[in-house]
Design an enzyme around this catalytic site. Structure first.
Site, PDB file in Angstrom:
ATOM      1  CB  SER A 161      14.855 -56.285 -26.378  1.00 51.59           C
ATOM      2  OG  SER A 161      14.664 -55.690 -24.903  1.00 51.59           O
TER       3      SER A 161
ATOM      4  CE1 TYR B 223      20.115 -58.314 -22.640  1.00 53.79           C
ATOM      5  CE2 TYR B 223      18.317 -55.966 -23.408  1.00 53.79           C
ATOM      6  CZ  TYR B 223      18.381 -57.419 -23.038  1.00 53.79           C
ATOM      7  OH  TYR B 223      17.402 -58.482 -23.099  1.00 53.79           O
TER       8      TYR B 223
END
Ligand code: NAD
Ligand code: MG
Length: 282
Positions: free
Chosen positions: A176, A189
């Site tokens: 990401s 995360y």
């Protein structure tokens, strides 16, 4: 999605369902032409029922690959992906289960191998995220869930898959943009996404002598079920990127095809940043 198109606000719980999203994400561009880049290959895609994983499944199928998708419990979405893959003239098996369970990771790989007779391309792509404004709200239960889903499963699926991968085969990991620029509300995360970057680089070195390539994609804001399932307000989602809009899954699939096929034969340990123009290191 056009630059000024507002997304109507909506919310879901995790795992989000693509069938409940509006507008519907674009999975593959109508004018995407396959050219047998993955003819005869067998691909296993975690989180392949929806979002980016579904786009990867359909692109790979259009390029001639057979597909096994692994997902948590979204049976309706998974069946839709299966139909879309079959409409490309390919085959698809759907495997439901919890990737936090080490045994299930092994079983998912063996089910793919026993159905299709092998495995060539692994796409580690499943994830969860739990936004927390305050760092102290990230308790051990959340830490464990996030790390077991987002990074332990990548290790476990890969460990099982390596019994079957051979020269010319490859692994693609979804990270990401948050790994590169950080995220104030997704600290656990984004830490797993940073781990995926280091995992990819390290594993690529470890497997180079076997001529198995390992690369990754670092998406920016993409319109998938993860978004209405985890963000309070989606109406301005992705507007802060240089291109001024969220990306569609259809804009990710071709990058995965590139990393999966022979076109990227001299690329390993690298990331492609499909993020609407944010310039990030590495
Ligand atoms: P998605 O919800 O469509 O896909 C995530 C999938 O992970 C789900 O379909 C779910 O079945 C699977 N999953 C989650 N927990 C699981 C578990 N315990 N066992 C088995 N499967 C499990 O959302 P997406 O956005 O397409 O996500 C795909 C990847 O893209 C993720 O790794 C995510 O972190 C990454 N990503 C997404 C964005 C974005 O803006 N959408 C941005 C950066 C990175
Ligand atoms: Mg899903």
């Amino acid at each position: 999605m056009k630059k000024d198109e507002k997304i109507p606000n909506q919310s879901q719980s995790q795992p989000g369902k693509q069938s409940k999203m509006h507008p519907k994400p674009e999975i593959i561009r109508k004018n995407y032409k396959g050219s047998e880049k993955l003819k005869g290959k067998i691909a296993l895609i975690t989180g392949g029922d929806s979002g980016i994983g579904r786009s990867v499944a359909v692109h790979f199928a259009r390029e001639g690959a057979k597909i096994a998708i692994v997902y948590l419990e979204e049976n309706k979405d998974a069946k839709t992906t299966k139909k879309l893959v079959e409409a490309e003239g390919s085959k698809c098996i759907i495997i439901a289960g919890d990737l936090k369970d080490a045994d299930f990771c092994k079983k998912a790989v063996s089910q793919c191998v026993s159905e299709f007779g092998g495995l060539n391309i692994v796409v580690n792509n499943a994830a969860m995220q739990f936004a927390k404004d305050s760092f102290s709200e990230i308790d051990d239960a959340q830490l464990t869930e996030t790390f077991e889903t987002n990074i332990y499963s990548y290790f476990r699926i890969t460990r099982a898959a390596l019994n079957h991968l051979n020269e010319g085969d490859c692994i693609i990991n979804t990270s990401s943009v948050t790994a590169y620029r950080g995220s104030d509300h997704l600290i656990d995360y984004s830490s797993t996404k940073g781990a995926i970057v280091s995992f990819t680089r390290s594993l690529s070195k470890n497997l180079a002598s076997k001529k198995i390539r390992v690369n990754g994609i670092a998406p920016g804001p993409i319109w998938t079920p993860l978004i209405p399932a985890t963000l309070n307000n989606v109406s301005d989602f992705g507007r802060d990127t240089p291109l001024g809009r969220p990306g569609q899954p259809s804009e990710l699939g071709p990058a995965y095809v590139f990393l999966a096929c022979e076109d990227s034969s001299y690329v390993t340990g690298q990331f492609i940043h499909v993020n609407g123009g944010e310039v990030v290191g590495g």
